[in-house]
Design an enzyme around this catalytic site. Structure first.
Site, PDB file in Angstrom:
ATOM      1  N   ASN A   7      31.467  -9.441 -21.980  1.00  0.00           N
ATOM      2  CA  ASN A   7      32.064  -8.292 -21.287  1.00  0.00           C
ATOM      3  C   ASN A   7      32.648  -8.834 -19.978  1.00  0.00           C
ATOM      4  O   ASN A   7      31.926  -9.069 -19.015  1.00  0.00           O
ATOM      5  CB  ASN A   7      30.980  -7.242 -21.016  1.00  0.00           C
ATOM      6  CG  ASN A   7      31.533  -6.007 -20.342  1.00  0.00           C
ATOM      7  OD1 ASN A   7      32.716  -5.964 -19.982  1.00  0.00           O
ATOM      8  ND2 ASN A   7      30.693  -5.005 -20.159  1.00  0.00           N
ATOM      9  N   ARG A  91      34.101  -6.932 -25.347  1.00  0.00           N
ATOM     10  CA  ARG A  91      34.264  -5.509 -25.060  1.00  0.00           C
ATOM     11  C   ARG A  91      35.617  -5.307 -24.381  1.00  0.00           C
ATOM     12  O   ARG A  91      35.948  -6.009 -23.432  1.00  0.00           O
ATOM     13  CB  ARG A  91      33.167  -5.061 -24.104  1.00  0.00           C
ATOM     14  CG  ARG A  91      33.350  -3.622 -23.692  1.00  0.00           C
ATOM     15  CD  ARG A  91      32.750  -3.342 -22.349  1.00  0.00           C
ATOM     16  NE  ARG A  91      32.974  -1.942 -22.007  1.00  0.00           N
ATOM     17  CZ  ARG A  91      32.906  -1.481 -20.773  1.00  0.00           C
ATOM     18  NH1 ARG A  91      32.630  -2.299 -19.774  1.00  0.00           N
ATOM     19  NH2 ARG A  91      33.129  -0.220 -20.540  1.00  0.00           N
ATOM     20  N   HIS A 180      33.320   4.846 -23.292  1.00  0.00           N
ATOM     21  CA  HIS A 180      31.920   4.709 -23.731  1.00  0.00           C
ATOM     22  C   HIS A 180      31.791   4.968 -25.240  1.00  0.00           C
ATOM     23  O   HIS A 180      30.716   5.342 -25.720  1.00  0.00           O
ATOM     24  CB  HIS A 180      30.986   5.721 -23.013  1.00  0.00           C
ATOM     25  CG  HIS A 180      30.852   5.522 -21.536  1.00  0.00           C
ATOM     26  ND1 HIS A 180      30.813   6.578 -20.652  1.00  0.00           N
ATOM     27  CD2 HIS A 180      30.745   4.409 -20.792  1.00  0.00           C
ATOM     28  CE1 HIS A 180      30.678   6.130 -19.422  1.00  0.00           C
ATOM     29  NE2 HIS A 180      30.645   4.804 -19.475  1.00  0.00           N
ATOM     30  N   ARG A 241      32.247   8.383  -8.688  1.00  0.00           N
ATOM     31  CA  ARG A 241      33.475   9.049  -9.149  1.00  0.00           C
ATOM     32  C   ARG A 241      33.298  10.565  -9.109  1.00  0.00           C
ATOM     33  O   ARG A 241      32.219  11.073  -9.426  1.00  0.00           O
ATOM     34  CB  ARG A 241      33.820   8.619 -10.575  1.00  0.00           C
ATOM     35  CG  ARG A 241      34.401   7.223 -10.638  1.00  0.00           C
ATOM     36  CD  ARG A 241      34.626   6.792 -12.076  1.00  0.00           C
ATOM     37  NE  ARG A 241      33.885   5.576 -12.358  1.00  0.00           N
ATOM     38  CZ  ARG A 241      33.624   5.117 -13.580  1.00  0.00           C
ATOM     39  NH1 ARG A 241      34.049   5.761 -14.643  1.00  0.00           N
ATOM     40  NH2 ARG A 241      32.947   4.005 -13.734  1.00  0.00           N
ATOM     41  N   GLU A 385      25.291  -1.325 -26.479  1.00  0.00           N
ATOM     42  CA  GLU A 385      26.694  -1.592 -26.782  1.00  0.00           C
ATOM     43  C   GLU A 385      26.911  -3.035 -27.242  1.00  0.00           C
ATOM     44  O   GLU A 385      27.750  -3.295 -28.093  1.00  0.00           O
ATOM     45  CB  GLU A 385      27.541  -1.285 -25.540  1.00  0.00           C
ATOM     46  CG  GLU A 385      27.621   0.212 -25.270  1.00  0.00           C
ATOM     47  CD  GLU A 385      27.897   0.566 -23.819  1.00  0.00           C
ATOM     48  OE1 GLU A 385      27.003   0.323 -22.975  1.00  0.00           O
ATOM     49  OE2 GLU A 385      28.993   1.055 -23.521  1.00  0.00           O
TER      50      GLU A 385
END
Ligand code: ADP
Length: 405
Positions: A7, A91, A180, A241, A385
């Site tokens: 990643n 990823r 996601h 965020r 993941e």
């Protein structure tokens, strides 16, 4: 077969090495502060203590070289040679409309990922550096890419289109993509397996709430809606965020505070959410701690986070005309009993009943936290993941070998 999962971010690179015969992690780690003289390589073999090295790592190519070196290190390594790595899986945050599943990297795939730089300027260029760094260090090893957006490509137009002039979609592909996806797909599959019920018969709302946070409506195994949009800024309130706000706030705040577009974008991505409301932290652990110690701003941040999350769960239950399963995952979802309790306390109108003692029980295992009489099964499913990336890569490599035969 051994698969290295990568990643790659702009200044960091996380990795996990999987042996797919037993789906076990042989080693994992990360390189942080790439581009600096004091970059940090941390490495954890399956058995053995964590190692940290601080050294100059100026580029992703060097970062990968260091990772490979430590994986085959005489003392700390878990492989005897680099040849034991059969494939690499990456990823990739944004696959746009081009990718609805994982693929093997070739020239066309690389060109398409580059074309999507516009849509994910912070992420896709960094992923590309990761792919190129692997090519440089291991030119003969096949690579696969797994997209955060792919699972949501099943959304119908009424979910993914914005009610703005259609020319923006047609010309510039401005639409909801969602993120996601690897996690939402994984936890919904695990939820069905846990309940021993066919996935294609379930209405599931998945809540991936970590630093970034999103919900998805998973109807009969397919994503039909999700809270993140064109970018990962839309939807739930997150650590830093804002999630959903009135878009008119942007020009209004720019005018009042004399902000540039870059400043307001940075404000919404990096200085909003839990951090802005609490004035304290973007970390839910610290928010809960401060709230319990009587901090009012922390309590307000917690309440707003919970309220906005609950409204999305309600909306997605309405989107599917019901909800059989509610899944909590990622850092906050897996660990914060307080957040799960607060959310579930006000979902009783759906026939949802939380099993309070089960919810409080700390555990790293997949588990049910609803009562036996609850109409909605509430589950905590740890996400993974990296495992999905390793599995997809493994499958694609085996398929490509069959094709050759
Ligand atoms: P990322 O989105 O970066 O993958 P994670 O899914 O690991 O992040 O989630 C990280 C967040 O999880 C932390 O910022 C923290 O707010 C939250 N978290 C972790 N452990 C706990 C806990 N015990 N209680 C509440 N929140 C937690």
């Amino acid at each position: 077969m051994n698969i290295l999962v990568i990643n790659a971010g702009s200044s960091s690179l996380k990795f996990q090495l999987y042996n797919m015969d037993h789906e076990e992690v042989l080693a994992k780690g990360k390189v942080e502060r790439i581009g600096m003289e004091s970059a940090i390589l941390s490495y954890e073999p399956e058995s053995g203590a964590e190692i940290r090295e601080v050294e100059e790592i100026l580029e992703h190519t060097t970062a990968i070289r260091k990772v490979l070196a430590i994986l085959v290190h005489k003392e700390h390594g878990v492989l005897s040679s680099m040849d034991e790595i059969d494939a690499v899986g990456h990823r990739i945050v944004h696959g746009g409309e081009s990718f609805s599943s994982s693929v093997i990297v070739n020239e066309d795939v690389k060109r398409e990922i580059k074309r999507l730089f516009d849509l994910a300027p912070l992420h896709n260029p960094a992923h590309m550096l990761g792919i190129q760094a692997v090519e440089t260090n291991m030119p003969n090893v096949p690579q696969a890419v797994v997209f955060d957006t792919a699972f949501h490509q099943t959304m119908p137009p009424k979910s993914y289109l914005y009610p703005i002039p259609m020319v923006l979609y047609k010309k510039h592909k401005i639409r909801r993509y969602g993120f996601h996806g690897t996690s939402h797909a994984y936890v919904s599959e695990r939820a069905a397996a846990f309940l021993r019920w066919p996935l294609h018969e379930l209405k599931i709302v998945t809540c991936h709430i970590g630093n970034g946070a999103s919900c998805a409506a998973v109807l009969n195994g397919r994503s039909v809606d999700t809270s993140m949009g064109l970018t990962p800024l839309e939807g739930l309130m997150m650590g830093t965020r804002s999630g959903d706000i009135d878009p008119a706030i942007v020009p209004f705040a720019m005018g009042k505070e004399e902000l540039t577009l870059n400043e307001v974008t940075s404000m919404l991505n990096k200085h909003s959410g839990l951090m802005a409301v609490s004035g304290l932290s973007s970390d839910m652990r610290e928010i809960v701690e401060a709230m319990e110690a009587g901090d009012r701003n922390a309590a307000l941040a917690f309440d707003m986070y919970e309220y906005r999350l609950r409204k999305y769960i309600g909306a997605f239950a309405a989107a599917m005309n019901g909800m059989d399963v509610l899944v909590f995952t990622a850092g906050v979802g897996e660990n914060s009993a307080a957040m799960r309790r607060a959310v579930c306390r006000n979902l009783t109108f759906l026939g949802l009943e939380l099993d309070e003692p089960a919810n409080e029980q700390p555990s790293a295992a997949e588990r049910a936290i609803s009562t036996t009489g609850s109409k909605v099964q509430v589950l905590v499913i740890p996400t993974n993941e990296e495992l999905v990336i390793a599995r997809d890569t493994h499958r694609l490599i085996l398929d490509s070998k069959e094709d050759v035969v």
